[in-house]
Write a protein that holds these residues in place. Structure first.
Motif, mmCIF file in Angstrom:
data_model
loop_
_atom_site.group_PDB
_atom_site.id
_atom_site.type_symbol
_atom_site.label_atom_id
_atom_site.label_comp_id
_atom_site.label_asym_id
_atom_site.label_seq_id
_atom_site.Cartn_x
_atom_site.Cartn_y
_atom_site.Cartn_z
ATOM 1 N N PRO A 1 -25.252 -65.374 54.269
ATOM 2 C CA PRO A 1 -24.093 -65.960 54.955
ATOM 3 C C PRO A 1 -22.744 -65.496 54.384
ATOM 4 O O PRO A 1 -21.805 -65.255 55.150
ATOM 5 C CB PRO A 1 -24.275 -67.469 54.745
ATOM 6 N N ALA A 2 -22.638 -65.340 53.045
ATOM 7 C CA ALA A 2 -21.341 -64.956 52.467
ATOM 8 C C ALA A 2 -20.967 -63.537 52.898
ATOM 9 O O ALA A 2 -19.809 -63.251 53.238
ATOM 10 C CB ALA A 2 -21.387 -65.050 50.950
ATOM 11 N N ARG A 3 -21.935 -62.657 52.901
ATOM 12 C CA ARG A 3 -21.667 -61.272 53.328
ATOM 13 C C ARG A 3 -21.302 -61.243 54.812
ATOM 14 O O ARG A 3 -20.344 -60.576 55.219
ATOM 15 C CB ARG A 3 -22.877 -60.379 53.056
ATOM 16 N N ASP A 4 -22.047 -62.000 55.609
ATOM 17 C CA ASP A 4 -21.776 -62.029 57.054
ATOM 18 C C ASP A 4 -20.371 -62.571 57.322
ATOM 19 O O ASP A 4 -19.641 -62.061 58.184
ATOM 20 C CB ASP A 4 -22.810 -62.891 57.782
ATOM 21 N N ALA A 5 -19.993 -63.605 56.574
ATOM 22 C CA ALA A 5 -18.674 -64.216 56.795
ATOM 23 C C ALA A 5 -17.562 -63.243 56.409
ATOM 24 O O ALA A 5 -16.531 -63.156 57.087
ATOM 25 C CB ALA A 5 -18.557 -65.507 55.987
ATOM 26 N N LEU A 6 -17.769 -62.507 55.320
ATOM 27 C CA LEU A 6 -16.756 -61.529 54.906
ATOM 28 C C LEU A 6 -16.618 -60.434 55.965
ATOM 29 O O LEU A 6 -15.497 -60.035 56.322
ATOM 30 C CB LEU A 6 -17.124 -60.919 53.548
ATOM 31 N N ALA A 7 -17.748 -59.952 56.480
ATOM 32 C CA ALA A 7 -17.691 -58.912 57.515
ATOM 33 C C ALA A 7 -16.942 -59.424 58.743
ATOM 34 O O ALA A 7 -16.123 -58.703 59.323
ATOM 35 C CB ALA A 7 -19.097 -58.462 57.899
ATOM 36 N N LEU A 8 -17.192 -60.661 59.091
ATOM 37 C CA LEU A 8 -16.523 -61.233 60.271
ATOM 38 C C LEU A 8 -15.023 -61.338 60.049
ATOM 39 O O LEU A 8 -14.219 -60.951 60.907
ATOM 40 C CB LEU A 8 -17.125 -62.619 60.561
ATOM 41 N N GLU A 9 -14.642 -61.828 58.862
ATOM 42 C CA GLU A 9 -13.203 -61.979 58.602
ATOM 43 C C GLU A 9 -12.510 -60.609 58.553
ATOM 44 O O GLU A 9 -11.423 -60.421 59.107
ATOM 45 C CB GLU A 9 -12.960 -62.738 57.298
ATOM 46 N N LEU A 10 -13.142 -59.654 57.877
ATOM 47 C CA LEU A 10 -12.556 -58.299 57.816
ATOM 48 C C LEU A 10 -12.420 -57.712 59.216
ATOM 49 O O LEU A 10 -11.405 -57.099 59.555
ATOM 50 C CB LEU A 10 -13.441 -57.383 56.960
ATOM 51 N N HIS A 11 -13.435 -57.933 60.034
ATOM 52 C CA HIS A 11 -13.408 -57.359 61.383
ATOM 53 C C HIS A 11 -12.295 -57.977 62.225
ATOM 54 O O HIS A 11 -11.575 -57.268 62.946
ATOM 55 C CB HIS A 11 -14.780 -57.551 62.047
ATOM 56 N N GLN A 12 -12.124 -59.283 62.100
ATOM 57 C CA GLN A 12 -11.042 -59.933 62.861
ATOM 58 C C GLN A 12 -9.675 -59.441 62.397
ATOM 59 O O GLN A 12 -8.789 -59.157 63.208
ATOM 60 C CB GLN A 12 -11.145 -61.458 62.721
ATOM 61 N N ARG A 13 -9.521 -59.320 61.080
ATOM 62 C CA ARG A 13 -8.240 -58.813 60.555
ATOM 63 C C ARG A 13 -8.017 -57.370 60.977
ATOM 64 O O ARG A 13 -6.905 -56.956 61.310
ATOM 65 C CB ARG A 13 -8.225 -58.894 59.018
ATOM 66 N N LYS A 14 -9.087 -56.583 60.954
ATOM 67 C CA LYS A 14 -8.985 -55.181 61.388
ATOM 68 C C LYS A 14 -8.505 -55.096 62.831
ATOM 69 O O LYS A 14 -7.627 -54.299 63.166
ATOM 70 C CB LYS A 14 -10.341 -54.495 61.212
ATOM 71 N N ASN A 15 -9.089 -55.898 63.700
ATOM 72 C CA ASN A 15 -8.698 -55.813 65.112
ATOM 73 C C ASN A 15 -7.244 -56.225 65.320
ATOM 74 O O ASN A 15 -6.552 -55.677 66.175
ATOM 75 C CB ASN A 15 -9.644 -56.660 65.979
ATOM 76 N N LYS A 16 -6.772 -57.175 64.521
ATOM 77 C CA LYS A 16 -5.365 -57.574 64.630
ATOM 78 C C LYS A 16 -4.455 -56.428 64.152
ATOM 79 O O LYS A 16 -3.460 -56.098 64.784
ATOM 80 C CB LYS A 16 -5.129 -58.828 63.773
ATOM 81 N N ALA A 17 -4.841 -55.820 63.032
ATOM 82 C CA ALA A 17 -4.056 -54.689 62.517
ATOM 83 C C ALA A 17 -4.077 -53.527 63.503
ATOM 84 O O ALA A 17 -3.079 -52.814 63.689
ATOM 85 C CB ALA A 17 -4.613 -54.253 61.158
ATOM 86 N N ALA B 1 -5.381 -53.997 74.178
ATOM 87 C CA ALA B 1 -4.183 -53.509 73.478
ATOM 88 C C ALA B 1 -3.912 -52.045 73.825
ATOM 89 O O ALA B 1 -2.793 -51.669 74.204
ATOM 90 C CB ALA B 1 -4.371 -53.669 71.971
ATOM 91 N N LEU B 2 -4.945 -51.213 73.737
ATOM 92 C CA LEU B 2 -4.751 -49.772 73.964
ATOM 93 C C LEU B 2 -4.368 -49.472 75.415
ATOM 94 O O LEU B 2 -3.416 -48.725 75.675
ATOM 95 C CB LEU B 2 -6.028 -49.009 73.589
ATOM 96 N N PHE B 3 -5.085 -50.068 76.358
ATOM 97 C CA PHE B 3 -4.839 -49.756 77.772
ATOM 98 C C PHE B 3 -3.499 -50.318 78.243
ATOM 99 O O PHE B 3 -2.824 -49.703 79.071
ATOM 100 C CB PHE B 3 -6.000 -50.248 78.646
ATOM 101 N N ALA B 4 -3.107 -51.475 77.707
ATOM 102 C CA ALA B 4 -1.794 -52.014 78.064
ATOM 103 C C ALA B 4 -0.693 -51.080 77.568
ATOM 104 O O ALA B 4 0.326 -50.885 78.230
ATOM 105 C CB ALA B 4 -1.625 -53.416 77.490
ATOM 106 N N SER B 5 -0.920 -50.480 76.392
ATOM 107 C CA SER B 5 0.106 -49.576 75.858
ATOM 108 C C SER B 5 0.160 -48.278 76.673
ATOM 109 O O SER B 5 1.212 -47.657 76.795
ATOM 110 C CB SER B 5 -0.127 -49.286 74.377
#
Ligand code: XBP
Ligand code: MG
Length: 232
Positions: A71-87, A130-134
């Protein structure tokens, strides 16, 4: 001439992997205080894993400082992925990911000829938006009538699911459609759905083998320009 043209996104519409997702992943690592960085070469190796979260989990398997599997690894991957998509959305909003040569021209040609346009991608819907709107403005969905993303097709390329769902949404047969891809995984997904596919190699797949493609080229605009009449 095909009745429908189905576009891959990452690498095909724009060089999003090297110049977008990779940089955004590194920003997410930094924001969470992780020393991990994906340079251009390492990211190229990781690209054989489709799906950003899946890519993170794959990389963590070889990192001694990653949380243990569970669960800890899965949660970290999820948080990183969400932050990545925002960036990633921020990078796109800054206009740093232009369309590859010929993409806008061919899309306009399809519109003029009444050829249906669709998207079949393993990236998240927010990234496509995001990409297509741009590139085409906030009403981009008036142009691309069917948009299949990671949320619609959890089985990622080379699985054909994104393509079979796109065909269903378009209401056309595999024989009536044509796919555009930049990677071997994408090509295999289209071919597994029975769809003819042309390849515009992106930077990461310049030397890859593309067996089964109708044609392989560096972009859509280099002579002779790839027009609707030349696709098949
Ligand atoms: C794209 C992907 C995606 C992107 C990142 O493949 O594999 O994972 O790298 O997007 P394709 P997410 O070009 O075949 O669609 O982080 O949203 O997965
Ligand atoms: Mg791609």
């Amino acid at each position: 001439m095909p009745r429908a043209l189905i576009w891959d996104v990452d690498g095909t519409i724009a060089e999003t992997e090297r110049d977008g997702h990779r940089i955004a992943f590194n920003q997410a690592f930094e924001a969470l205080g992780l020393p991990w960085r994906w340079n251009v070469a390492l990211y190229g190796e990781l690209l054989h894993v489709t799906g950003g979260r899946e890519r993170l989990l794959h990389d963590m398997r070889s990192r001694g400082d990653a949380p243990a599997p569970g669960p800890a690894r899965d949660a970290l991957a999820l948080e990183l992925h969400q932050r990545k998509n925002k960036a990633y959305a921020d990078i796109v909003a800054q206009g740093r990911l232009p369309a590859r040569h010929g993409v806008k021209r061919l899309v306009a040609e399809c519109q003029a000829a009444g050829v249906k346009l669709a998207v079949a991608t393993t990236t998240s819907r927010s990234n496509v938006d995001a990409l297509f709107a741009s590139l085409w403005g906030v009403r981009w969905q008036d142009i691309f009538g069917v948009v299949i993303c990671a949320e619609d097709a959890p089985a990622k390329k080379p699985d054909p699911l994104a393509y079979t769902l796109a065909l269903r949404g378009l209401g056309v047969t595999a024989e009536e459609a044509f796919a555009l891809e930049d990677s071997p995984n994408g090509l295999h997904a289209a071919r597994a759905a029975g769809i003819a596919c042309g390849v515009t190699r992106s930077v990461y797949f310049a030397d890859a083998a593309f067996e089964g493609a109708c044609w392989v080229r560096d972009d859509l605009d280099s002579a002779p320009a790839m027009t609707l009449a030349r696709l098949l």
